[in-house]
Motif scaffolding. Structure first.
Motif, short mmCIF file in Angstrom:
data_model
loop_
_atom_site.label_atom_id
_atom_site.label_comp_id
_atom_site.label_asym_id
_atom_site.label_seq_id
_atom_site.Cartn_x
_atom_site.Cartn_y
_atom_site.Cartn_z
N VAL A 105 17.77 38.04 -17.52
CA VAL A 105 18.52 38.72 -16.47
C VAL A 105 18.44 40.24 -16.59
N LEU A 106 18.47 40.74 -17.83
CA LEU A 106 18.59 42.18 -18.06
C LEU A 106 17.30 42.77 -18.64
N ASP A 107 17.07 44.02 -18.32
CA ASP A 107 15.96 44.79 -18.88
C ASP A 107 16.42 45.30 -20.24
N MET A 151 21.09 49.88 -19.77
CA MET A 151 22.49 49.52 -19.99
C MET A 151 23.12 49.33 -18.61
N TYR A 152 24.03 48.35 -18.50
CA TYR A 152 24.61 47.95 -17.22
C TYR A 152 26.13 47.87 -17.30
N THR A 153 26.78 48.12 -16.17
CA THR A 153 28.22 47.84 -16.09
C THR A 153 28.40 46.34 -15.87
N ILE A 154 29.60 45.86 -16.10
CA ILE A 154 29.89 44.45 -15.86
C ILE A 154 29.66 44.11 -14.39
N TYR A 155 29.90 45.05 -13.50
CA TYR A 155 29.70 44.82 -12.07
C TYR A 155 28.21 44.63 -11.76
N GLU A 156 27.38 45.43 -12.38
CA GLU A 156 25.93 45.29 -12.18
C GLU A 156 25.41 43.97 -12.76
N ILE A 157 25.94 43.59 -13.90
CA ILE A 157 25.54 42.31 -14.50
C ILE A 157 25.93 41.15 -13.60
N GLY A 158 27.13 41.20 -13.03
CA GLY A 158 27.56 40.17 -12.10
C GLY A 158 26.62 40.02 -10.92
N ARG A 159 26.17 41.14 -10.38
CA ARG A 159 25.22 41.10 -9.27
C ARG A 159 23.88 40.51 -9.71
N LEU A 160 23.38 40.96 -10.86
CA LEU A 160 22.09 40.48 -11.36
C LEU A 160 22.12 38.97 -11.61
N LEU A 161 23.23 38.46 -12.09
CA LEU A 161 23.34 37.01 -12.33
C LEU A 161 23.20 36.22 -11.03
N PRO A 212 21.29 45.53 -8.67
CA PRO A 212 22.47 46.02 -9.38
C PRO A 212 23.35 46.95 -8.57
N ASP A 213 22.78 47.61 -7.56
CA ASP A 213 23.57 48.55 -6.74
C ASP A 213 23.92 47.97 -5.37
N ALA A 214 23.81 46.64 -5.21
CA ALA A 214 24.15 46.00 -3.94
C ALA A 214 25.59 46.31 -3.56
N ASP A 215 25.80 46.62 -2.28
CA ASP A 215 27.13 46.93 -1.77
C ASP A 215 27.87 45.64 -1.47
N LEU A 216 28.99 45.40 -2.17
CA LEU A 216 29.75 44.16 -2.01
C LEU A 216 31.20 44.47 -1.71
N GLU A 230 36.01 54.99 -15.84
CA GLU A 230 34.75 54.31 -15.57
C GLU A 230 34.59 53.09 -16.45
N PRO A 231 33.77 52.14 -16.00
CA PRO A 231 33.52 50.96 -16.85
C PRO A 231 32.60 51.27 -17.99
N GLY A 232 32.63 50.43 -19.01
CA GLY A 232 31.70 50.56 -20.12
C GLY A 232 30.33 50.04 -19.71
N TYR A 233 29.38 50.19 -20.60
CA TYR A 233 28.02 49.74 -20.35
C TYR A 233 27.60 48.73 -21.40
N TYR A 234 26.84 47.74 -20.97
CA TYR A 234 26.37 46.67 -21.85
C TYR A 234 24.86 46.56 -21.72
N GLY A 235 24.22 46.21 -22.83
CA GLY A 235 22.80 46.00 -22.83
C GLY A 235 22.43 44.98 -23.88
N LEU A 236 21.17 44.64 -23.90
CA LEU A 236 20.69 43.68 -24.89
C LEU A 236 20.67 44.30 -26.28
N ALA A 237 21.06 43.53 -27.27
CA ALA A 237 21.08 44.03 -28.65
C ALA A 237 19.67 44.23 -29.16
#
Length: 87
Positions: free
Chosen positions: A22-24, A28-38, A43-47, A80-87
């Motif tokens: 799912v992730l590059d 690094m992504y916000t939880i909102y971007e991860i939700g969209r990608l799933l 990641p920047d889709a307007d919802l 702002e939200p935190g950012y998450y990425g692959l370890a």
């Protein structure tokens, strides 16, 4: 209200992808971007807020299940939200 299975034309198995599907790994992504990608969205889709909340209902447990595969970066600002990425 529960419904009969026969009311649905298309029943599929519930399957979750692995984080690296799912992730590059360099981003690094916000939880909102991860939700969209799933959900296969950009990641920047307007919802709308309601849709965003439903996506969070999917993203948060998925991230918890795969927590050992993620790293976290503090947000630049407390609002702002935190950012998450692959370890």
């Amino acid at each position: 209200m529960p419904r009969q299975k026969t009311e649905f034309d298309d029943l599929r198995p519930l399957a979750f992808r692995e984080p690296d599907e799912v992730l590059d790994g360099d981003r690094m992504y916000t939880i909102y971007e991860i939700g969209r990608l799933l959900q296969g969205l950009e990641p920047d889709a307007d919802l709308d807020v309601e849709t965003e909340n439903v996506l969070m209902d999917w993203a948060i447990p998925w991230m918890l299940k795969h927590a050992d595969q993620f790293v976290f970066a503090e947000p630049e600002d407390d609002s702002e939200p935190g950012y998450y990425g692959l370890a």
